[in-house]
Design a protein around this motif. Structure first.
Motif, mmCIF file in Angstrom:
data_model
loop_
_atom_site.group_PDB
_atom_site.id
_atom_site.type_symbol
_atom_site.label_atom_id
_atom_site.label_comp_id
_atom_site.label_asym_id
_atom_site.label_seq_id
_atom_site.Cartn_x
_atom_site.Cartn_y
_atom_site.Cartn_z
ATOM 1 N N GLU A 72 12.079 -3.651 21.781
ATOM 2 C CA GLU A 72 11.924 -3.420 23.212
ATOM 3 C C GLU A 72 11.349 -2.075 23.624
ATOM 4 N N VAL A 73 11.532 -1.054 22.820
ATOM 5 C CA VAL A 73 11.121 0.291 23.237
ATOM 6 C C VAL A 73 9.672 0.519 22.805
ATOM 7 N N PRO A 74 8.806 0.917 23.767
ATOM 8 C CA PRO A 74 7.374 1.048 23.463
ATOM 9 C C PRO A 74 7.035 2.322 22.681
ATOM 10 N N ILE A 75 7.348 2.247 21.380
ATOM 11 C CA ILE A 75 6.981 3.298 20.429
ATOM 12 C C ILE A 75 6.208 2.606 19.313
ATOM 13 N N TRP A 76 5.041 3.167 18.987
ATOM 14 C CA TRP A 76 4.175 2.543 17.989
ATOM 15 C C TRP A 76 3.886 3.537 16.876
ATOM 16 N N LYS A 77 3.614 3.008 15.693
ATOM 17 C CA LYS A 77 3.282 3.909 14.592
ATOM 18 C C LYS A 77 1.941 3.549 13.987
ATOM 19 N N GLU A 78 1.235 4.592 13.592
ATOM 20 C CA GLU A 78 -0.004 4.441 12.828
ATOM 21 C C GLU A 78 0.281 4.955 11.425
ATOM 22 N N GLN A 79 0.189 4.050 10.456
ATOM 23 C CA GLN A 79 0.450 4.409 9.064
ATOM 24 C C GLN A 79 -0.843 4.877 8.413
ATOM 25 N N GLN A 80 -0.754 5.975 7.696
ATOM 26 C CA GLN A 80 -1.879 6.488 6.919
ATOM 27 C C GLN A 80 -1.598 6.169 5.451
ATOM 28 N N PHE A 81 -2.551 5.506 4.815
ATOM 29 C CA PHE A 81 -2.382 5.110 3.415
ATOM 30 C C PHE A 81 -3.144 6.049 2.486
ATOM 31 N N THR A 82 -2.761 6.085 1.214
ATOM 32 C CA THR A 82 -3.448 6.927 0.239
ATOM 33 C C THR A 82 -4.898 6.498 0.058
ATOM 34 N N SER A 83 -5.213 5.255 0.391
ATOM 35 C CA SER A 83 -6.578 4.740 0.281
ATOM 36 C C SER A 83 -7.498 5.321 1.351
ATOM 37 N N GLY A 84 -6.918 6.017 2.341
ATOM 38 C CA GLY A 84 -7.694 6.548 3.451
ATOM 39 C C GLY A 84 -7.690 5.618 4.656
ATOM 40 N N GLU A 85 -7.218 4.394 4.475
ATOM 41 C CA GLU A 85 -7.145 3.447 5.577
ATOM 42 C C GLU A 85 -5.920 3.767 6.438
ATOM 43 N N ALA A 86 -5.952 3.226 7.663
ATOM 44 C CA ALA A 86 -4.826 3.375 8.587
ATOM 45 C C ALA A 86 -4.527 2.029 9.189
ATOM 46 N N GLN A 87 -3.269 1.864 9.628
ATOM 47 C CA GLN A 87 -2.850 0.602 10.234
ATOM 48 C C GLN A 87 -1.846 0.891 11.338
ATOM 49 N N GLY A 143 5.370 11.760 16.953
ATOM 50 C CA GLY A 143 4.540 12.784 16.340
ATOM 51 C C GLY A 143 4.247 12.439 14.892
ATOM 52 N N HIS A 144 3.834 13.453 14.140
ATOM 53 C CA HIS A 144 3.428 13.275 12.747
ATOM 54 C C HIS A 144 4.634 13.416 11.825
ATOM 55 N N LEU A 145 4.875 12.384 11.006
ATOM 56 C CA LEU A 145 5.977 12.387 10.045
ATOM 57 C C LEU A 145 5.422 12.097 8.658
ATOM 58 N N GLN A 204 0.839 -1.201 0.000
ATOM 59 C CA GLN A 204 0.000 0.000 0.000
ATOM 60 C C GLN A 204 0.876 1.253 0.000
ATOM 61 N N ASP A 205 0.346 2.316 -0.589
ATOM 62 C CA ASP A 205 1.066 3.587 -0.624
ATOM 63 C C ASP A 205 0.852 4.340 0.685
ATOM 64 N N VAL A 206 1.950 4.728 1.328
ATOM 65 C CA VAL A 206 1.913 5.425 2.611
ATOM 66 C C VAL A 206 1.977 6.933 2.378
ATOM 67 N N VAL A 207 1.132 7.665 3.111
ATOM 68 C CA VAL A 207 1.112 9.123 3.060
ATOM 69 C C VAL A 207 1.912 9.692 4.230
ATOM 70 N N SER A 208 1.689 9.113 5.420
ATOM 71 C CA SER A 208 2.344 9.636 6.616
ATOM 72 C C SER A 208 2.305 8.597 7.726
ATOM 73 N N LEU A 209 3.040 8.893 8.784
ATOM 74 C CA LEU A 209 3.062 8.053 9.983
ATOM 75 C C LEU A 209 2.845 8.954 11.187
ATOM 76 N N ASP A 210 2.211 8.413 12.199
ATOM 77 C CA ASP A 210 2.102 9.090 13.481
ATOM 78 C C ASP A 210 2.682 8.154 14.531
ATOM 79 N N TYR A 211 3.802 8.572 15.138
ATOM 80 C CA TYR A 211 4.454 7.779 16.177
ATOM 81 C C TYR A 211 3.944 8.210 17.542
ATOM 82 N N SER A 212 3.611 7.219 18.364
ATOM 83 C CA SER A 212 3.190 7.442 19.749
ATOM 84 C C SER A 212 4.150 6.702 20.662
#
Length: 141
Positions: free
Chosen positions: A121-136, A86-88, A46-54
């Motif tokens: 080991e380090v608790p950092i998670w990312k939410e990927q935003q796809f061009t389809s509008g879906e997120a993962q 944050g938002h990348l 899938q095509d990625v638009v951005s990531l949000d790291y928490s």
């Protein structure tokens, strides 16, 4: 002997290769290994638009502990690591690991282990935003 870990931080501002390189340079360092994680434009077909790291509130503490443990297992002089939250967008730097050693082999081995271990080991998670509008979400559980 003092710790070779000069810097281990989770930040919400752009990462700087020059800052981390400066932190690991010394007169004793003959080789610097560098890993730079960059936001790419695709994942799992899938095509990625951005990531949000928490991050979990303990993420920076766990990052430092991971860096200390990995550095102790290698013959290295200096270590610096930063992970962004944050938002990348595509092309942004997400993580930088810099390791200085007398010789390249030790620097490279430590750098590789540190990026692998911090991802596990380090608790950092990312939410990927796809061009389809879906997120993962990636990295949970």
């Amino acid at each position: 002997m003092s710790s070779p870990v000069r810097h281990a931080q989770v930040i919400d501002a752009p990462l700087s290769l020059d800052r981390l390189l400066d932190l690991v340079r010394t007169d004793a360092v003959g080789g610097i290994a560098l890993f730079v994680g960059v936001v790419r434009d695709h994942d799992e077909g899938q095509d990625v638009v951005s990531l949000d790291y928490s991050q979990h509130p303990t993420a920076e503490q766990r990052l430092r502990a991971c860096a200390e443990r990995v550095a102790a297992g290698h013959d290295v002089q200096t270590v610096a690591v930063e992970h962004r939250v944050g938002h990348l967008t595509v092309g942004d730097l997400a993580v930088v690991v810099a390791v200085g050693a007398v010789h390249r082999a030790e620097a490279l081995a430590c750098c590789r282990q540190l990026i692998d271990d911090l991802k596990a080991e380090v608790p950092i998670w990312k939410e990927q935003q796809f061009t389809s509008g879906e997120a993962q979400w990636v990295g949970l559980g």
